[in-house]
Design a protein around this motif. Structure first.
Motif, PDB file in Angstrom:
ATOM      1  N   THR A   1     -19.427  -7.945 -37.417  1.00 41.56           N
ATOM      2  CA  THR A   1     -19.901  -6.977 -38.402  1.00 41.56           C
ATOM      3  C   THR A   1     -19.469  -5.544 -38.084  1.00 41.56           C
ATOM      4  OG1 THR A   1     -22.041  -6.769 -37.285  1.00 41.56           O
ATOM      5  CG2 THR A   1     -21.881  -8.403 -39.050  1.00 41.56           C
ATOM      6  N   TRP A   2     -18.922  -5.298 -36.915  1.00 44.19           N
ATOM      7  CA  TRP A   2     -18.482  -3.946 -36.550  1.00 44.19           C
ATOM      8  C   TRP A   2     -17.166  -3.570 -37.213  1.00 44.19           C
ATOM      9  CZ3 TRP A   2     -21.998  -1.017 -34.308  1.00 44.19           C
ATOM     10  CH2 TRP A   2     -23.027  -1.642 -33.603  1.00 44.19           C
ATOM     11  N   HIS A   3     -16.178  -4.480 -37.165  1.00 46.80           N
ATOM     12  CA  HIS A   3     -14.854  -4.156 -37.690  1.00 46.80           C
ATOM     13  C   HIS A   3     -14.341  -5.173 -38.696  1.00 46.80           C
ATOM     14  CE1 HIS A   3     -14.973  -1.965 -33.793  1.00 46.80           C
ATOM     15  NE2 HIS A   3     -14.571  -1.009 -34.583  1.00 46.80           N
ATOM     16  N   GLY A   4     -15.171  -6.147 -39.086  1.00 50.88           N
ATOM     17  CA  GLY A   4     -14.801  -7.091 -40.127  1.00 50.88           C
ATOM     18  C   GLY A   4     -13.888  -8.220 -39.714  1.00 50.88           C
ATOM     19  N   ALA A   5     -13.675  -8.423 -38.429  1.00 46.68           N
ATOM     20  CA  ALA A   5     -12.832  -9.539 -37.995  1.00 46.68           C
ATOM     21  C   ALA A   5     -13.475 -10.854 -38.409  1.00 46.68           C
ATOM     22  CB  ALA A   5     -12.626  -9.494 -36.484  1.00 46.68           C
ATOM     23  N   LEU A   6     -12.639 -11.827 -38.800  1.00 46.20           N
ATOM     24  CA  LEU A   6     -13.107 -13.160 -39.167  1.00 46.20           C
ATOM     25  C   LEU A   6     -12.497 -14.181 -38.228  1.00 46.20           C
ATOM     26  CD1 LEU A   6     -12.736 -13.004 -43.055  1.00 46.20           C
ATOM     27  CD2 LEU A   6     -14.826 -12.708 -41.694  1.00 46.20           C
ATOM     28  N   PHE A   7     -13.322 -15.132 -37.790  1.00 42.38           N
ATOM     29  CA  PHE A   7     -12.915 -16.154 -36.826  1.00 42.38           C
ATOM     30  C   PHE A   7     -13.213 -17.535 -37.396  1.00 42.38           C
ATOM     31  CE2 PHE A   7     -14.234 -12.338 -34.679  1.00 42.38           C
ATOM     32  CZ  PHE A   7     -13.257 -12.123 -33.708  1.00 42.38           C
ATOM     33  N   GLY A   8     -12.370 -18.506 -37.085  1.00 42.47           N
ATOM     34  CA  GLY A   8     -12.624 -19.880 -37.483  1.00 42.47           C
ATOM     35  C   GLY A   8     -13.865 -20.411 -36.787  1.00 42.47           C
ATOM     36  N   VAL A   9     -14.702 -21.109 -37.530  1.00 42.69           N
ATOM     37  CA  VAL A   9     -15.929 -21.654 -36.936  1.00 42.69           C
ATOM     38  C   VAL A   9     -15.597 -22.717 -35.889  1.00 42.69           C
ATOM     39  CG1 VAL A   9     -18.001 -23.048 -37.421  1.00 42.69           C
ATOM     40  CG2 VAL A   9     -17.388 -21.146 -38.928  1.00 42.69           C
ATOM     41  N   GLU A  10     -14.652 -23.597 -36.195  1.00 41.15           N
ATOM     42  CA  GLU A  10     -14.354 -24.718 -35.300  1.00 41.15           C
ATOM     43  C   GLU A  10     -13.572 -24.342 -34.052  1.00 41.15           C
ATOM     44  OE1 GLU A  10     -13.625 -24.724 -38.565  1.00 41.15           O
ATOM     45  OE2 GLU A  10     -14.935 -26.265 -39.412  1.00 41.15           O
ATOM     46  N   ASP A  11     -12.740 -23.282 -34.132  1.00 37.66           N
ATOM     47  CA  ASP A  11     -11.877 -22.964 -32.989  1.00 37.66           C
ATOM     48  C   ASP A  11     -12.020 -21.537 -32.457  1.00 37.66           C
ATOM     49  OD1 ASP A  11     -10.609 -21.481 -34.975  1.00 37.66           O
ATOM     50  OD2 ASP A  11      -8.809 -22.739 -35.008  1.00 37.66           O
TER      51      ASP A  11
ATOM     52  N   ALA B   1     -20.082 -15.408 -42.502  1.00 36.59           N
ATOM     53  CA  ALA B   1     -19.807 -14.859 -43.831  1.00 36.59           C
ATOM     54  C   ALA B   1     -18.593 -15.590 -44.396  1.00 36.59           C
ATOM     55  CB  ALA B   1     -19.528 -13.365 -43.767  1.00 36.59           C
ATOM     56  N   ALA B   2     -18.691 -16.031 -45.628  1.00 38.00           N
ATOM     57  CA  ALA B   2     -17.582 -16.695 -46.321  1.00 38.00           C
ATOM     58  C   ALA B   2     -16.988 -17.841 -45.505  1.00 38.00           C
ATOM     59  CB  ALA B   2     -16.507 -15.669 -46.684  1.00 38.00           C
ATOM     60  N   GLY B   3     -17.847 -18.596 -44.822  1.00 40.27           N
ATOM     61  CA  GLY B   3     -17.384 -19.756 -44.073  1.00 40.27           C
ATOM     62  C   GLY B   3     -16.703 -19.454 -42.757  1.00 40.27           C
ATOM     63  N   HIS B   4     -16.771 -18.212 -42.298  1.00 45.40           N
ATOM     64  CA  HIS B   4     -16.174 -17.804 -41.026  1.00 45.40           C
ATOM     65  C   HIS B   4     -17.228 -17.130 -40.153  1.00 45.40           C
ATOM     66  CE1 HIS B   4     -12.498 -18.070 -43.449  1.00 45.40           C
ATOM     67  NE2 HIS B   4     -11.880 -18.269 -42.290  1.00 45.40           N
TER      68      HIS B   4
END
Length: 122
Positions: free
Chosen positions: A84-94, A77-80
């Protein structure tokens, strides 16, 4: 899994050289879930595609220990990468968490690459 199955253990690694899918099976900017039944147990992971590059991760949120996607292949989502449980976003590359309840934590990498147009494990 039923009680008598010997492979009920969830494992966090796979052997090298496992063919997963053609690169074309994952749309650019999207991800795909993979569940592999191995002798040691069952592996749950996903691969994100960015152009001709792929990034693999074990499908487990570092915050709650749950699989990241509530719906099949719903990881980006949005490039990350998104939990989906708590909305955490992670970098795709790292795999580093940049937003949500586990900022600074990291997804467990699953080493994958593309060889001759096919995604394989390293």
């Amino acid at each position: 899994m039923s009680e008598g199955e010997p492979t009920g253990t969830r494992v966090a690694t796979t052997p090298p050289g496992v063919t997963l899918a053609p690169l074309a099976a994952i749309a650019d900017g999207a991800a795909r879930n993979f569940v592999l039944q191995l002798r040691a147990g069952r592996f749950h992971g996903f691969v994100v595609r960015r152009g001709d590059a792929v990034f693999g991760y074990v499908d487990r949120c570092p915050h709650a220990g749950l699989p990241l996607a509530q719906r099949l292949d719903d990881y980006v989502a949005a490039g990350h990468v998104r939990c989906t449980w708590h909305g955490a976003l992670f970098g795709v590359e790292d795999g580093v968490c940049v937003a949500g309840p586990c900022v600074g934590a990291r997804l467990v990498a699953w080493p994958v690459t593309v060889r001759d147009g096919v995604i394989v494990t390293l």
